[in-house]
Each structure stands twice: as structure tokens, then as C-alpha cells.
Write a protein that holds these residues in place. Structure first.
Motif, PDB file in Angstrom:
ATOM      1  N   GLY A  72      19.570 -27.092  16.840  1.00 55.51           N
ATOM      2  CA  GLY A  72      18.834 -25.854  16.614  1.00 55.51           C
ATOM      3  C   GLY A  72      17.338 -26.053  16.446  1.00 55.51           C
ATOM      4  O   GLY A  72      16.683 -25.326  15.706  1.00 55.51           O
ATOM      5  N   ALA A  73      16.786 -27.052  17.144  1.00 54.53           N
ATOM      6  CA  ALA A  73      15.344 -27.306  17.049  1.00 54.53           C
ATOM      7  C   ALA A  73      14.540 -26.339  17.910  1.00 54.53           C
ATOM      8  O   ALA A  73      13.311 -26.367  17.894  1.00 54.53           O
ATOM      9  CB  ALA A  73      15.037 -28.743  17.450  1.00 54.53           C
ATOM     10  N   ALA A  74      15.222 -25.505  18.656  1.00 51.36           N
ATOM     11  CA  ALA A  74      14.573 -24.497  19.514  1.00 51.36           C
ATOM     12  C   ALA A  74      13.675 -25.127  20.571  1.00 51.36           C
ATOM     13  O   ALA A  74      12.597 -24.624  20.886  1.00 51.36           O
ATOM     14  CB  ALA A  74      13.798 -23.492  18.656  1.00 51.36           C
ATOM     15  N   ILE A  75      14.140 -26.263  21.105  1.00 55.73           N
ATOM     16  CA  ILE A  75      13.435 -26.891  22.235  1.00 55.73           C
ATOM     17  C   ILE A  75      14.124 -26.431  23.514  1.00 55.73           C
ATOM     18  O   ILE A  75      15.350 -26.495  23.622  1.00 55.73           O
ATOM     19  CB  ILE A  75      13.502 -28.428  22.134  1.00 55.73           C
ATOM     20  N   GLU A  76      13.328 -25.987  24.481  1.00 58.59           N
ATOM     21  CA  GLU A  76      13.912 -25.485  25.728  1.00 58.59           C
ATOM     22  C   GLU A  76      14.771 -26.572  26.378  1.00 58.59           C
ATOM     23  O   GLU A  76      14.321 -27.706  26.560  1.00 58.59           O
ATOM     24  CB  GLU A  76      12.789 -25.067  26.691  1.00 58.59           C
ATOM     25  N   GLY A  77      16.000 -26.241  26.703  1.00 62.88           N
ATOM     26  CA  GLY A  77      16.887 -27.167  27.400  1.00 62.88           C
ATOM     27  C   GLY A  77      17.662 -28.123  26.500  1.00 62.88           C
ATOM     28  O   GLY A  77      18.455 -28.920  27.000  1.00 62.88           O
ATOM     29  N   GLU A  78      17.477 -28.005  25.188  1.00 63.59           N
ATOM     30  CA  GLU A  78      18.130 -29.013  24.326  1.00 63.59           C
ATOM     31  C   GLU A  78      19.653 -28.932  24.358  1.00 63.59           C
ATOM     32  O   GLU A  78      20.325 -29.913  24.053  1.00 63.59           O
ATOM     33  CB  GLU A  78      17.621 -28.927  22.878  1.00 63.59           C
ATOM     34  N   ASP A  79      20.192 -27.774  24.701  1.00 61.21           N
ATOM     35  CA  ASP A  79      21.650 -27.626  24.733  1.00 61.21           C
ATOM     36  C   ASP A  79      22.219 -27.637  26.154  1.00 61.21           C
ATOM     37  O   ASP A  79      23.390 -27.326  26.355  1.00 61.21           O
ATOM     38  CB  ASP A  79      22.056 -26.306  24.051  1.00 61.21           C
ATOM     39  N   GLU A  80      21.422 -28.018  27.132  1.00 63.56           N
ATOM     40  CA  GLU A  80      21.877 -27.904  28.529  1.00 63.56           C
ATOM     41  C   GLU A  80      22.760 -29.048  28.989  1.00 63.56           C
ATOM     42  O   GLU A  80      23.550 -28.899  29.913  1.00 63.56           O
ATOM     43  CB  GLU A  80      20.657 -27.803  29.462  1.00 63.56           C
ATOM     44  N   SER A  81      22.596 -30.220  28.385  1.00 62.40           N
ATOM     45  CA  SER A  81      23.287 -31.406  28.877  1.00 62.40           C
ATOM     46  C   SER A  81      24.152 -31.988  27.768  1.00 62.40           C
ATOM     47  O   SER A  81      23.739 -32.035  26.608  1.00 62.40           O
ATOM     48  CB  SER A  81      22.239 -32.431  29.322  1.00 62.40           C
ATOM     49  N   TRP A  82      25.362 -32.444  28.108  1.00 59.92           N
ATOM     50  CA  TRP A  82      26.221 -33.006  27.061  1.00 59.92           C
ATOM     51  C   TRP A  82      25.751 -34.395  26.643  1.00 59.92           C
ATOM     52  O   TRP A  82      26.071 -34.862  25.548  1.00 59.92           O
ATOM     53  CB  TRP A  82      27.688 -33.066  27.510  1.00 59.92           C
ATOM     54  N   ASP A  83      24.963 -35.061  27.501  1.00 60.50           N
ATOM     55  CA  ASP A  83      24.559 -36.428  27.167  1.00 60.50           C
ATOM     56  C   ASP A  83      23.045 -36.593  27.043  1.00 60.50           C
ATOM     57  O   ASP A  83      22.502 -37.674  27.248  1.00 60.50           O
ATOM     58  CB  ASP A  83      25.150 -37.444  28.154  1.00 60.50           C
ATOM     59  N   PHE A  84      22.370 -35.515  26.677  1.00 60.61           N
ATOM     60  CA  PHE A  84      20.940 -35.570  26.357  1.00 60.61           C
ATOM     61  C   PHE A  84      20.594 -34.346  25.522  1.00 60.61           C
ATOM     62  O   PHE A  84      21.107 -33.268  25.776  1.00 60.61           O
ATOM     63  CB  PHE A  84      20.090 -35.601  27.642  1.00 60.61           C
ATOM     64  N   GLY A  85      19.741 -34.511  24.527  1.00 60.45           N
ATOM     65  CA  GLY A  85      19.397 -33.376  23.658  1.00 60.45           C
ATOM     66  C   GLY A  85      20.406 -33.264  22.521  1.00 60.45           C
ATOM     67  O   GLY A  85      20.809 -34.268  21.943  1.00 60.45           O
ATOM     68  N   SER A  86      20.825 -32.043  22.213  1.00 58.88           N
ATOM     69  CA  SER A  86      21.763 -31.826  21.103  1.00 58.88           C
ATOM     70  C   SER A  86      23.000 -32.704  21.245  1.00 58.88           C
ATOM     71  O   SER A  86      23.625 -32.739  22.302  1.00 58.88           O
ATOM     72  CB  SER A  86      22.213 -30.361  21.077  1.00 58.88           C
ATOM     73  N   GLY A  87      23.353 -33.392  20.182  1.00 61.89           N
ATOM     74  CA  GLY A  87      24.523 -34.274  20.191  1.00 61.89           C
ATOM     75  C   GLY A  87      24.247 -35.613  20.847  1.00 61.89           C
ATOM     76  O   GLY A  87      25.157 -36.429  20.992  1.00 61.89           O
ATOM     77  N   ALA A  88      22.993 -35.860  21.224  1.00 61.28           N
ATOM     78  CA  ALA A  88      22.663 -37.083  21.959  1.00 61.28           C
ATOM     79  C   ALA A  88      21.252 -37.558  21.607  1.00 61.28           C
ATOM     80  O   ALA A  88      20.421 -37.762  22.477  1.00 61.28           O
ATOM     81  CB  ALA A  88      22.785 -36.836  23.463  1.00 61.28           C
ATOM     82  N   GLY A  89      21.000 -37.725  20.313  1.00 62.20           N
ATOM     83  CA  GLY A  89      19.653 -38.136  19.881  1.00 62.20           C
ATOM     84  C   GLY A  89      19.317 -39.581  20.204  1.00 62.20           C
ATOM     85  O   GLY A  89      18.162 -39.989  20.165  1.00 62.20           O
ATOM     86  N   PHE A  90      20.330 -40.361  20.516  1.00 61.39           N
ATOM     87  CA  PHE A  90      20.207 -41.758  20.968  1.00 61.39           C
ATOM     88  C   PHE A  90      19.507 -42.649  19.934  1.00 61.39           C
ATOM     89  O   PHE A  90      19.085 -43.757  20.256  1.00 61.39           O
ATOM     90  CB  PHE A  90      19.501 -41.836  22.334  1.00 61.39           C
ATOM     91  N   TYR A  91      19.405 -42.189  18.712  1.00 57.15           N
ATOM     92  CA  TYR A  91      18.910 -43.026  17.608  1.00 57.15           C
ATOM     93  C   TYR A  91      17.548 -43.663  17.911  1.00 57.15           C
ATOM     94  O   TYR A  91      17.299 -44.820  17.582  1.00 57.15           O
ATOM     95  CB  TYR A  91      19.970 -44.070  17.215  1.00 57.15           C
ATOM     96  N   VAL A  92      16.673 -42.868  18.560  1.00 58.88           N
ATOM     97  CA  VAL A  92      15.285 -43.297  18.796  1.00 58.88           C
ATOM     98  C   VAL A  92      14.330 -42.318  18.114  1.00 58.88           C
ATOM     99  O   VAL A  92      14.724 -41.205  17.731  1.00 58.88           O
ATOM    100  CB  VAL A  92      14.936 -43.352  20.305  1.00 58.88           C
ATOM    101  N   ASP A  93      13.078 -42.726  17.954  1.00 57.17           N
ATOM    102  CA  ASP A  93      12.008 -41.783  17.614  1.00 57.17           C
ATOM    103  C   ASP A  93      11.318 -41.414  18.919  1.00 57.17           C
ATOM    104  O   ASP A  93      10.619 -42.245  19.532  1.00 57.17           O
ATOM    105  CB  ASP A  93      10.999 -42.428  16.653  1.00 57.17           C
ATOM    106  N   ALA A  94      11.546 -40.178  19.362  1.00 56.93           N
ATOM    107  CA  ALA A  94      11.009 -39.755  20.666  1.00 56.93           C
ATOM    108  C   ALA A  94       9.484 -39.781  20.654  1.00 56.93           C
ATOM    109  O   ALA A  94       8.847 -39.482  19.638  1.00 56.93           O
ATOM    110  CB  ALA A  94      11.514 -38.354  20.996  1.00 56.93           C
ATOM    111  N   THR A  95       8.916 -40.138  21.794  1.00 59.08           N
ATOM    112  CA  THR A  95       7.457 -40.112  21.944  1.00 59.08           C
ATOM    113  C   THR A  95       7.002 -39.103  22.998  1.00 59.08           C
ATOM    114  O   THR A  95       5.838 -38.714  23.017  1.00 59.08           O
ATOM    115  CB  THR A  95       6.926 -41.515  22.329  1.00 59.08           C
ATOM    116  N   VAL A  96       7.914 -38.710  23.864  1.00 54.61           N
ATOM    117  CA  VAL A  96       7.595 -37.646  24.835  1.00 54.61           C
ATOM    118  C   VAL A  96       7.358 -36.358  24.047  1.00 54.61           C
ATOM    119  O   VAL A  96       8.172 -35.977  23.197  1.00 54.61           O
ATOM    120  CB  VAL A  96       8.746 -37.477  25.845  1.00 54.61           C
TER     121      VAL A  96
END
Lengths: 292, 292
Positions: free
Chosen positions: B90-114
Motif C-alpha cells: 500500500g505504498a501507492a507506487i504506480e504498478g506496485e501490485d501489477e507483478s507477482w514477482d516484483f513490487g508488493s510481496g517481492a521486496g527482495f530484501y534490498v534498499d532500493a536506489t531507483v
């Protein structure tokens, strides 16, 4: 082939087999899961006892397979576990999918007599008869003459009811948060009324609290029941009524043999079930003639 | 109050606490489950060691809580288990819920820089820093200075990556079907590219197979890994690549200490995870200083 194998899953030291078959009782395709313990592969014909696990409202065979945690105990003692579905599905009966606690996912382990449901909703004959006969042929190393029964909620009622109605068939019976006196609770009244009609003598023929005094078997195992005090269906809705079963056992062959345990703080979920599966497994193993 | 308790579930001999809190790292409300073993209630301050379990793609804290079966082993040895979520939600980022393996449910345990993700997708700092600090205050009997780490799939990668990047912080590390070399597989390329951009040196800073030779800690535990041969992400898609981690360990402090076990017939599911949780629990208990 009577059964089609949809999946063979390696889990713990055995295998969970997901099957479908065409049922003559329900006239639908039925799903069933079977856990074969590690002892299965190297065993001889008719040597692996069976535990029949009847699930609660809304469940498919997969819920308990994934969340009840029978597998390590089945491996420890050497019994198989059969997880039937909770109703026919896709019978094309008007309204069958409208309610979460009646129709699909809620067969209530009776043979329906109300015309609309009578053709398909025959879960009593299915789980105690057809399914076992067909699985015995499919898995000849299993021994369906050495079988015990257990279940949760609606399935706990189904286990108790099936035990009392089939004298000496099941070696032992246990239940997690069972609906002990369906005639006296809303779930039972809705389902018995819907499937069996308004004649309450037909209801009594499936009610554990009514049946306990009528049991004709010579084998009288202890009956093991756990119910959580934080289970809203127990403390809020009075759907479970284990006290009624204990009271009805007085003066019967089961007097003093109903071990009904109220466990402080546990709810109705698989978090509760899995917590006590180890105790129930040890109990059934004893009656199934299995040692550690 | 830093945390809100949504539920306290009695399960096995301890309690599973479902919590939410406002994260300063992710700028969102975050969910986390904590299993407090039976030893918790009667223990003194800072005496119960912790196992951090990082879940895989799509999971919430609830999946592993209900299906991995750490609880009986946590009770046996006396450690707590922390189940974080896998991303902000629910971060309200466009497209965060579009992919099952990226975005919501897929933070990949990194600190994003993009830029698009950098404000919220800070799961590395969240799970290894903020969450532990806040839980230490909320549960003073837990000892977050005696902690080990494990996880599944994306969470197995997260556990290995977090272990190598935090020398001497975690007493031991294990993983179930981990993504061992994300730079070389599609999941890793998609997520590292999306969160970290096109500069692959930034990717290497999170890749276990790159990090193993750079580990600066003095404590060198065995590393325990199980991967199923019937896991399609292993044999079909080459997403896991445990062989690359073992090869990269040659000539490092971990040479001969990566116990990577290919287990015949097991898949990628919780049926697989729960089958080996007992072995992983015994392994971590040893490094956490717990006896049976």
C-alpha cells in the motif's frame, strides 16, 4: 483406473497423493488426498493401518493436508491418513454455492433425503463406504480393516457420528472442536433441516449425543476430544456443546470414557488443531496396534 | 506504543503474536508475526534467542506461521521466531501490485536506489535494523544479540545475503531453496534491475555468490541449505543455482562449510519446507547455544 493422480508430493518422509475419482454415491467428481507414510513403500499387502480425517466447513482435502501436520506422526507410527472432501462440488444444484455453511463445502456427512439434495449429497455413504472400498483396491498395502477416525468441527461431528453408527468398524475416534449435539445448535439445525427435512427423528440418527446411548459395538475405546476456550463457536455461539455429549455418556458403555478436554486460550483454527495432533496421533496409534 | 497487537494465538505450547507498526524505513504500516515459545513467559530479560525467518515471493507473515511448523521446535529448544512481511504494501507506487514477482510481496530484501522505489522499498534496512531494534524494545525478554537467520526462496537469498553483509551479527544461516546467485537468474535480474538500476556493481553487493568471498566476520558457521530436485524453479528455470554458491565458496573461509543438500523428489512448497524445518531448527539451536 478408478482414481486419477493429480499430484504426488514428497513431504516429511512419505508422500501425499492428490487424487480425483468419479463417485457413484455423489454422482460427481470427488477430490481426496492420501498421505502414505515412509513405511508404505517397503511394506507388504494390507499392513498399513489408516486414519480417516474429516475436515470442517468450507475445507477441501488440501487445508488439513497442509496445515494439520499429521505427516511426521504418521511416519513415526506408520499409519496412512485419508483426507476426503467435505461435500460434492459442481453438482449443479440451484443454490449449492450460496452459503458458506450449507451446500458446497458443507455436506455434513449425511445421506440427504430432501429431494433436491438426495441424488448427490450422500457424504455418509461416500466416506464410510465407497471411498474406503475404492482406496483399498487402489492402495493394496493399506489395511482399511484397521482404521480409526478423527475430524475437526463439522468433521469432528462426522467422526463421532460415523463411529457410533458403525459398531466395531473404527478402532478409535477423536475430534478437534467437534459439533457434539447438532440437533441443539444452529449449524446442525440448518444442515439437518436442509438435507433431512423437518422430521427430527431423522436428525437423531446422526447426532452423536443421541447416538452414544444406542451404540451396539463391543469395542469401547476412550473417546478423545479437544476444544479451545477461545473458540468463538464454543464460547460465543454454542455450536459445539461438548458438555452435552459428556452428560449423555452417563449410564452408557462410554461412561467415564469420553475424555473431553477444554484447552485454555486455543481457538478454532489450524493453529489449534496442529497443536494437539501429536496427542491424537499417539492415541490412535495405540488402538491401531502401532508402537513408536 | 510502537506495535499494535492484532491477534494473540495460542499454538503448540507458545503464542503467535500478529503485530502491525508504522515503519520509518518503508514509510508504510508493516505486518510482522512473532512466535514466543513456551519458555517466554517464565524467562528473564534478554534470555530468549531469536530466529529470523524471511519468506519468499508473494508471502505475508502468515504463510510460514501457519505452514512451516517452526513452533514445536521453537518450544523444544527455546527460541523465538520472527516472520517479517516480504515488502511494503500500500505504498501507492504506480504498478506496485501489477507483478507477482516484483513490487508488493517481492521486496527482495534490498534498499532500493531507483527513485520510484527508493522511498519505501527499504527491506534490507528494515529487516536487519529497524524491525529488530523495535521488537527488542517491545519484547524485552527476547535477546536480539543472539540471533540466527533463515528463509525460503527469495527469503533464502535474503538470509544468505544478510548474513554475509553483517559480519558476526547472525550466529548461523540456513535456507530452503534459496536464490543463491540472483545476478545470474531471471528473478534476480528483474528485481535488482528494478530496484537498483542497471549498474551491476550495485547488484553484486547483495548477491550471496558474490559476497561469500568478501565476508569479513570471524565466526564461520556451517551454512545449511536444502533444495528439492522436483522444484521447478531449480530444475526447469535455473532460478536457484546452489551449485554456484558452493563453487564460489572454494578458497574462502567457507570452503567445505556450505552444506548444500539436493533432496530427491521435493518441490518448492511448504510441504518441502516443513519437511526439513526440524533439521534446520536443530542446526540453529546449536549455534544459538540451546540444548534440547
Amino acid at each position: 483406473m478408478s482414481f486419477t493422480t493429480d499430484a504426488t508430493l514428497f513431504t516429511f518422509e512419505g508422500k501425499l497423493i492428490k487424487l480425483t475419482h468419479d463417485s457413484t454415491e455423489t454422482k460427481t467428481k470427488m477430490n481426496v488426498n492420501v498421505y502414505l507414510p515412509k513405511q508404505y513403500e517397503t511394506s507388504s499387502e494390507k499392513t498399513i493401518p489408516v486414519l480417516l480425517y474429516l475436515s470442517g466447513l468450507t475445507c477441501t482435502p488440501n487445508n488439513a493436508s497442509e496445515k494439520a501436520f499429521w505427516q511426521p506422526f504418521a511416519d513415526q507410527y506408520g499409519f496412512a491418513v485419508v483426507f476426503p472432501d467435505t461435500s460434492p462440488r459442481g453438482a449443479a444444484i440451484e443454490g449449492e454455492d450460496e452459503s458458506w455453511d450449507f451446500g458446497s463445502g458443507a455436506g455434513f456427512y449425511v445421506d440427504a433425503t430432501v429431494e433436491k439434495w438426495a441424488k448427490n449429497y450422500r457424504m455418509y455413504s461416500y466416506v464410510h463406504g465407497e471411498l474406503q472400498e475404492k482406496l483399498q483396491i487402489e492402495f493394496p498395502k493399506l489395511d482399511f480393516s484397521t482404521i480409526s477416525i478423527t475430524g475437526h468441527s463439522m468433521g469432528g461431528y462426522g467422526a463421532l457420528s460415523g463411529f457410533f453408527k458403525n459398531p466395531n468398524k473404527y478402532k478409535s475416534v477423536s475430534a478437534f472442536a467437534p459439533i457434539c449435539n447438532p440437533i441443539e445448535c444452529q449449524w446442525g439445525q440448518k444442515n439437518f433441516g436442509g438435507y433431512l427435512g423437518e422430521d427430527k427423528s431423522a436428525w437423531a440418527a446422526y447426532d452423536p449425543t443421541e447416538l452414544i446411548s444406542k451404540y451396539e459395538g463391543s469395542e469401547i475405546p476412550e473417546i478423545l476430544i479437544h476444544t479451545g476456550t477461545a473458540d468463538p463457536f464454543y464460547h460465543r455461539d454454542a455450536q459445539l456443546l461438548p458438555e452435552n455429549l459428556v452428560a449423555a455418556s452417563k449410564g452408557t458403555k462410554f461412561e467415564g470414557k469420553v475424555s473431553s478436554n477444554l484447552v485454555e486460550g486455543y481457538d478454532h483454527s489450524y493453529y489449534f488443531i496442529s497443536s494437539f495432533v501429536g496427542q491424537h496421533a499417539a492415541y490412535h496409534a495405540k488402538y491401531l496396534g502401532l508402537s513408536k
